[in-house]
Write a protein that holds these residues in place. Structure first.
Motif, short mmCIF file in Angstrom:
data_model
loop_
_atom_site.label_atom_id
_atom_site.label_comp_id
_atom_site.label_asym_id
_atom_site.label_seq_id
_atom_site.Cartn_x
_atom_site.Cartn_y
_atom_site.Cartn_z
N VAL A 51 -7.04 8.71 2.21
CA VAL A 51 -7.35 7.29 2.01
C VAL A 51 -7.93 7.13 0.61
O VAL A 51 -8.57 8.04 0.07
CB VAL A 51 -8.34 6.77 3.08
CG1 VAL A 51 -9.73 7.37 2.89
CG2 VAL A 51 -8.39 5.25 3.10
N ASP A 57 0.80 -1.22 0.00
CA ASP A 57 0.00 0.00 0.00
C ASP A 57 0.83 1.28 0.00
O ASP A 57 0.27 2.38 -0.09
CB ASP A 57 -0.94 0.02 1.21
CG ASP A 57 -2.10 -0.95 1.05
OD1 ASP A 57 -2.60 -1.07 -0.08
OD2 ASP A 57 -2.49 -1.59 2.03
N TRP A 94 -10.21 11.91 11.96
CA TRP A 94 -10.19 10.80 11.01
C TRP A 94 -10.96 9.59 11.53
O TRP A 94 -11.60 8.86 10.77
CB TRP A 94 -8.75 10.43 10.69
CG TRP A 94 -8.58 9.60 9.46
CD1 TRP A 94 -8.24 8.27 9.39
CD2 TRP A 94 -8.73 10.02 8.10
NE1 TRP A 94 -8.16 7.86 8.09
CE2 TRP A 94 -8.45 8.92 7.27
CE3 TRP A 94 -9.06 11.24 7.50
CZ2 TRP A 94 -8.51 8.98 5.88
CZ3 TRP A 94 -9.11 11.32 6.12
CH2 TRP A 94 -8.84 10.19 5.32
N ARG A 127 -12.20 2.60 1.43
CA ARG A 127 -12.02 3.19 2.75
C ARG A 127 -11.54 2.19 3.80
O ARG A 127 -11.28 2.56 4.95
CB ARG A 127 -13.33 3.84 3.23
CG ARG A 127 -13.91 4.88 2.27
CD ARG A 127 -13.01 6.11 2.19
NE ARG A 127 -13.72 7.22 1.57
CZ ARG A 127 -13.44 7.75 0.39
NH1 ARG A 127 -12.45 7.26 -0.33
NH2 ARG A 127 -14.14 8.75 -0.10
N THR A 128 -11.39 0.93 3.43
CA THR A 128 -10.86 -0.06 4.36
C THR A 128 -9.34 -0.20 4.23
O THR A 128 -8.73 -1.00 4.92
CB THR A 128 -11.50 -1.45 4.15
OG1 THR A 128 -11.14 -1.94 2.84
CG2 THR A 128 -13.01 -1.36 4.26
N GLY A 129 -8.74 0.58 3.33
CA GLY A 129 -7.30 0.49 3.11
C GLY A 129 -6.51 1.37 4.06
O GLY A 129 -7.03 2.03 4.96
N VAL A 130 -5.21 1.37 3.84
CA VAL A 130 -4.28 2.15 4.66
C VAL A 130 -4.48 3.64 4.41
O VAL A 130 -4.66 4.08 3.28
CB VAL A 130 -2.82 1.76 4.33
CG1 VAL A 130 -1.83 2.70 5.01
CG2 VAL A 130 -2.55 0.31 4.75
N THR A 131 -4.47 4.41 5.47
CA THR A 131 -4.48 5.88 5.38
C THR A 131 -3.05 6.37 5.26
O THR A 131 -2.15 5.88 5.96
CB THR A 131 -5.13 6.49 6.63
OG1 THR A 131 -6.51 6.12 6.66
CG2 THR A 131 -5.00 8.00 6.63
N GLN A 149 -10.38 9.45 -3.75
CA GLN A 149 -9.68 9.56 -2.49
C GLN A 149 -10.35 10.61 -1.60
O GLN A 149 -10.93 11.59 -2.09
CB GLN A 149 -8.22 9.95 -2.69
CG GLN A 149 -7.40 8.96 -3.49
CD GLN A 149 -7.24 9.36 -4.92
OE1 GLN A 149 -8.22 9.64 -5.61
NE2 GLN A 149 -6.01 9.42 -5.41
N VAL A 167 -13.45 8.22 8.80
CA VAL A 167 -13.14 6.94 8.14
C VAL A 167 -12.89 5.86 9.22
O VAL A 167 -11.76 5.44 9.44
CB VAL A 167 -11.91 7.07 7.22
CG1 VAL A 167 -11.78 5.83 6.33
CG2 VAL A 167 -11.98 8.32 6.37
N THR A 195 -13.33 2.84 9.11
CA THR A 195 -12.98 1.53 8.56
C THR A 195 -11.51 1.39 8.19
O THR A 195 -11.05 0.29 7.87
CB THR A 195 -13.83 1.25 7.31
OG1 THR A 195 -13.73 2.37 6.42
CG2 THR A 195 -15.29 1.05 7.70
N SER A 196 -10.74 2.49 8.19
CA SER A 196 -9.32 2.40 7.86
C SER A 196 -8.53 1.97 9.10
O SER A 196 -8.67 2.58 10.16
CB SER A 196 -8.79 3.75 7.36
OG SER A 196 -7.40 3.67 7.08
#
Length: 356
Positions: free
Chosen positions: A277, A41, A313, A281-285, A254, A317, A319-320
């Motif tokens: 992000v 990522d 944050w 939205r479940t990925g790395v910030t 993004q 988000v 979920t991140s």
């Protein structure tokens, strides 16, 4: 064995007939980051890069594709700042492990240098990724801060005459952790800073009335952040460039949160922090810019912008799972803040430079 190198086409869209190599660029970047440090990522997707590559107003992006027997074996990307008098060219060599040691890295490096010289640039810069390991052969930068283990790519770059100027630490913060300490640090820093400083927060795009002030503090990142002997052009920002930059950052879905500190007596924005992000939205910030203007340091403004944005944050988000950030090893004030918040080192980057 013959290595052919051709220019990377920048497509009008990722669905265009000529977009295959550009889509592969995104996949290759993630593969190389995964192989080098186990963190795919760290590399943006093709969708996240395309808008920036399509608009050369502020930075010209180019790439070259290396092939052996029609199979892609590596790529190199280049970025040229467009400020008047800019002398730097930044490049990134992407060669997967399966093709390492076949001369691909050297061929791509030579092409990058050839292109940079043809465009009148005399300072070449690149970065290498490194695991947080201790090995028999460690490399120390000119700054004297930090060390990184030698890697095959680092050896190729060093053999080509580049100097390791700086080591950057890549740290991660677990967003699923208890935020009590972050709240405490924010309260203490805000009380220490006093009423002359107040927090301003927004989600990109920046409100029109803040664009000029935001442009001024963004420009300071290229001159006020610790950079060792890396020669970075003093970036020129105005409200129009802020609009262009934000269109690029958000083009592929993004989300970007900005926390800034305003100096109330003057109305000047004097510190900022950005968190980004991807559309997933479940990925790395990723933490983008963070800066406290040099003439306002010592008021714990770095703690304020970092902690306030992390807390914001969590609501924006939820979920991140992780925030990833890079800081120069000699930037102890910012690393002290990170460590107190709970960031832990997960990889390192070496910053290399060659003057022609």
């Amino acid at each position: 064995m013959s290595i052919s190198i051709t220019a990377l086409r920048v497509p009008s869209s990722l669905d265009a007939d000529d977009a295959a190599d550009f889509r592969l660029l995104g996949d290759l970047g993630r593969q190389v980051c995964d192989e080098q440090v186990g963190l795919p990522d760290l590399s943006p997707s093709a969708a996240e890069m395309l808008s920036e590559w399509q608009d050369p107003t502020d930075s010209l992006h180019l790439g070259y594709v290396a092939r052996i027997d029609d199979a892609v074996v590596g790529m190199v990307t280049l970025a040229f700042a467009q400020e008047e008098g800019a002398q730097t060219a930044e490049f990134d060599i992407l060669v997967p492990e399966a093709n390492s040691g076949r001369g691909v890295e050297q061929a791509l490096l030579a092409r990058a240098e050839e292109d940079a010289v043809a465009r009148g640039r005399s300072i070449l810069q690149t970065w290498t990724l490194h695991r947080p390991d201790e090995r028999d052969r460690m490399l120390a930068p000119a700054t004297g801060w930090g060390r990184i283990p030698a890697t095959p790519l680092a050896d190729v770059i060093a053999d080509a005459g580049y100097t390791l100027e700086q080591v950057e630490r890549n740290s991660e913060y677990d967003l699923r952790s208890d935020g009590t300490e972050v709240r405490r640090m924010l309260a203490e820093a805000s009380a220490f800073a006093g009423p002359d400083y107040r927090v301003r927060e927004w989600t990109m795009p920046t409100p029109p009335e803040l664009r000029d002030g935001y442009a001024a503090v963004l420009a300071r990142l290229s001159t006020d952040a610790p950079s060792g002997d890396m020669d970075f052009v003093a970036e020129q920002y105005d409200a129009d460039r802020v609009v262009r930059r934000e269109a690029t950052l958000t083009a592929a879905g993004q989300l970007v949160s900005v926390t800034a500190v305003e100096h109330v007596p003057t109305g000047e924005l004097v510190a900022y922090n950005e968190l980004l992000v991807a559309a997933d939205r479940t990925g790395v910030t990723h933490q983008f810019g963070t800066l406290v203007a040099a003439h306002h340091r010592g008021h714990r403004l770095g703690t304020i912008v970092k902690c306030a944005n992390l807390l914001r944050w969590r609501e924006l988000v939820p979920t991140s799972p992780i925030v990833s950030t890079f800081n120069a090893e000699e930037n102890r004030p910012m690393l002290d803040i990170n460590e107190a918040i709970g960031f832990v080192p997960v990889s390192y980057a070496g910053a290399w430079q060659k003057r022609l």
